[in-house]
Design a protein around this motif. Sequence first.
Motif, short mmCIF file in Angstrom:
data_model
loop_
_atom_site.label_atom_id
_atom_site.label_comp_id
_atom_site.label_asym_id
_atom_site.label_seq_id
_atom_site.Cartn_x
_atom_site.Cartn_y
_atom_site.Cartn_z
N ARG A 82 0.83 -1.19 0.00
CA ARG A 82 0.00 0.00 0.00
C ARG A 82 0.87 1.25 0.00
O ARG A 82 1.89 1.32 0.69
N THR A 83 0.46 2.24 -0.76
CA THR A 83 1.12 3.54 -0.79
C THR A 83 0.09 4.59 -0.37
O THR A 83 -1.02 4.62 -0.89
N ASP A 84 0.48 5.43 0.59
CA ASP A 84 -0.43 6.45 1.11
C ASP A 84 0.42 7.62 1.60
O ASP A 84 1.64 7.56 1.58
N PHE A 85 -0.23 8.68 2.03
CA PHE A 85 0.51 9.84 2.52
C PHE A 85 1.16 9.55 3.86
O PHE A 85 0.62 8.82 4.69
N ALA A 86 2.33 10.13 4.09
CA ALA A 86 3.15 9.79 5.26
C ALA A 86 2.48 10.18 6.57
O ALA A 86 2.71 9.53 7.59
N PHE A 87 1.65 11.22 6.58
CA PHE A 87 1.02 11.59 7.84
C PHE A 87 -0.02 10.56 8.28
O PHE A 87 -0.48 10.61 9.41
N ARG A 88 -0.35 9.60 7.43
CA ARG A 88 -1.27 8.52 7.80
C ARG A 88 -0.53 7.21 8.13
O ARG A 88 -1.17 6.20 8.37
N SER A 89 0.78 7.23 8.14
CA SER A 89 1.54 5.99 8.30
C SER A 89 1.38 5.37 9.68
O SER A 89 1.46 4.16 9.83
N ARG A 90 1.16 6.17 10.70
CA ARG A 90 1.01 5.60 12.04
C ARG A 90 -0.28 4.80 12.18
O ARG A 90 -0.37 3.92 13.01
N ARG A 91 -1.27 5.12 11.38
CA ARG A 91 -2.54 4.39 11.46
C ARG A 91 -2.55 3.14 10.60
O ARG A 91 -3.48 2.36 10.65
N HIS A 92 -1.52 2.95 9.80
CA HIS A 92 -1.48 1.81 8.91
C HIS A 92 -1.06 0.55 9.68
O HIS A 92 0.01 0.52 10.29
N ALA A 93 -1.90 -0.44 9.64
CA ALA A 93 -1.59 -1.72 10.27
C ALA A 93 -2.18 -2.82 9.39
O ALA A 93 -3.33 -3.21 9.54
N CYS A 94 -1.38 -3.31 8.45
CA CYS A 94 -1.85 -4.38 7.57
C CYS A 94 -1.80 -5.71 8.32
O CYS A 94 -1.32 -5.80 9.46
N THR A 95 -2.32 -6.74 7.70
CA THR A 95 -2.42 -8.03 8.39
C THR A 95 -1.06 -8.59 8.77
O THR A 95 -0.90 -9.17 9.84
N GLU A 96 -0.05 -8.41 7.91
CA GLU A 96 1.29 -8.93 8.23
C GLU A 96 1.90 -8.17 9.41
O GLU A 96 2.53 -8.77 10.28
#
Length: 140
Positions: A82-96
């Motif tokens: 997944r590619t998204d804006f860096a200010f949202r990276s802390r909320r990113h939690a994929c299954t792996e």
Amino acid sequence: MPTFDPDLDIPRASARNPYGESVAEYQRVLANPLLAVVGLVGAWAVLCYSLRVRNLPLFLIALILTALCPLLIQYHCLHCGRTDFAFRSRRHACTETLRRWRLGEPATRKPPRLRTQVKAWIWSLFVAVLIYAILAGGGR
């Protein structure tokens, strides 16, 4: 075999950490400043043009564009793609990432933290501009 293709399918809602704890130590993300650099080049062009024609509203627009460029820095997750804006990276939690978090095993061959990568990109951009200024100014 998974049927989800990150390049073609609409991304599903990313799995959230149910306990609200930080999973940053288990993420494997890379910083991608390409959009921000392109935005800076565009803002620089608008700024130079506004100074040449002495247009104050255009100059203010260039300053606003320059201030908004850090928001264009992106991250890329090495687990899910997944590619998204860096200010949202802390909320990113994929299954792996969540699997590693549950098992307590840190990511192997983990890249530096996203903030460290962004700082490295900023320093390298600064050095590149400085070297260009020295080489371009030396021919006068």
